[in-house]
Design an enzyme around this catalytic site. Structure first.
Site: not given
Ligand code: PBG
Length: 332
Positions: A200, A254
């Site tokens: 991520k 992601k």
């Molecule tokens: C963290 C989380 C995020 C997203 C999913 N889980 C936000 C981040 O890491 O800032 C982002 C998902 C998206 O942008 O659609 N709980």
């Protein structure tokens, strides 16, 4: 007539009619591969539109159930739930409160659609902390990795007790999968799968999500725990390998579109299911350009999802899941 240089070689032959193109295509999306991210907000009785994500809402408990039934009817494979509590504090107390919005809504969903679709939960702290970071802070204001693991373990157990069928840790703390696995096993949930957000990245494409979940960091950013886009693909493979060693059952990359090289490398390296998250900013870009009349919305949606699938995703998290599943069922 022969093509200059290579007699006989004419790749265009198989592109000449829709029927030929359909027969030879090899990337096929299925509704069951799609997962719909859903937001549920505490204390509202009407869904609230998210301005940076046209078509996506913060649900009330009632509208959430209705939308989940629609996803089932469309043949969507899974849901992933995000809670938006009214009260936030430094330790994100609402995240593991058995009466917190996410646990209540989760139980609603399992009661309504459990068994017909996979009900998953995002497992993190940022939607629940007043500072907006994904973990507990030290006095110096840094995210404290190991103290955060204890919170994640407790959240995992709360989500399991509320009926979660898969938990998906997204906070990028080192050791999070192992801590969650141990807590689930100890509480009587050895069979509950973990879908790890393994690779991520610290991404600008999460912008609209932070409106949706009302979780923008109040200071600093997440670059101290999420991955640096400028690092090599090897770092993502290392994160994936660690998560698998700690007991992850499936892994995620992601965002999706800007990380297709990472996705391909992960898909080639592992034999567990690989998910990709087409995040909020990817959604918003297409919706905004389409609203301006600058791109063909439907074709752009299909093309992005096809690319993500072609790069190796078995599962795709997308805010378009229901619409795309309906289109696939109708043969579009
Ligand atoms: C963290 C989380 C995020 C997203 C999913 N889980 C936000 C981040 O890491 O800032 C982002 C998902 C998206 O942008 O659609 N709980």
């Amino acid at each position: 007539m022969t093509a200059p240089g290579y007699p006989g070689a004419r790749p265009r032959r198989l592109r000449r009619s829709p029927a030929l193109r359909r027969m030879v295509s090899s990337v096929r999306l299925r509704p069951a591969d799609l997962v719909l991210p859903m937001f549920v907000k505490e204390g509202v009785d009407q869904p609230i539109p998210i301005s940076s994500m046209p078509g996506v809402v913060q649900h009330s408990r009632t509208s959430l159930r209705r939308a989940a039934v629609e996803a089932v009817e469309a043949g969507v494979g899974g849901l992933i739930l995000f809670g938006v509590p009214t009260e936030k504090d430094a330790r994100g107390s609402a995240a593991d409160d058995p009466d917190g919005i996410v646990q209540l809504a989760l139980a609603d969903l399992v009661g309504e659609v459990g068994g017909d679709i996979v009900v998953m939960t995002d497992l993190c702290l940022d939607e629940y902390t007043d500072h907006g970071h994904c973990g507990l802070l030290t006095d110096a204001g840094e995210v404290d990795n190991d103290a955060t693991l204890a919170r994640y373990a407790s959240i995992a157990v709360a989500q399991a007790r509320a009926g979660a069928e898969v938990v998906a840790p997204s906070g990028m703390m080192d050791g999070q999968v192992g801590a969650i696995r141990a807590a689930l096993d100890a509480d009587g949930y050895p069979d509950l799968p973990i879908l790890a957000y393994s690779a991520k990245y610290a991404s600008a494409f999460y912008g609209p999500f932070r409106d949706a979940a009302q979780c923008a960091p109040q200071f600093g950013d997440r670059a101290g725990y999420q991955q640096d886009p400028a690092r090599s693909v090897g770092e993502a493979l290392r994160e994936v390998a660690l998560d698998l060693a700690e007991g992850a059952d499936a892994v995620m990359v992601k965002p999706a579109l800007a990380y297709l090289d990472v996705l391909r490398a992960v898909a080639d390296a592992v034999d567990v299911p690989v998910a990709a998250y087409q995040v909020s900013g990817e959604y918003a870009m297409v919706e905004a350009a389409a609203a301006a009349g600058w791109i063909d919305r439907e074709r752009a949606i299909t093309e992005t999802l096809t690319a993500i699938s072609r790069a190796g995703a078995d599962i795709i998290l997308t805010y378009w899941a229901v619409e795309v599943a309906r289109g696939l069922a109708a043969g579009r």
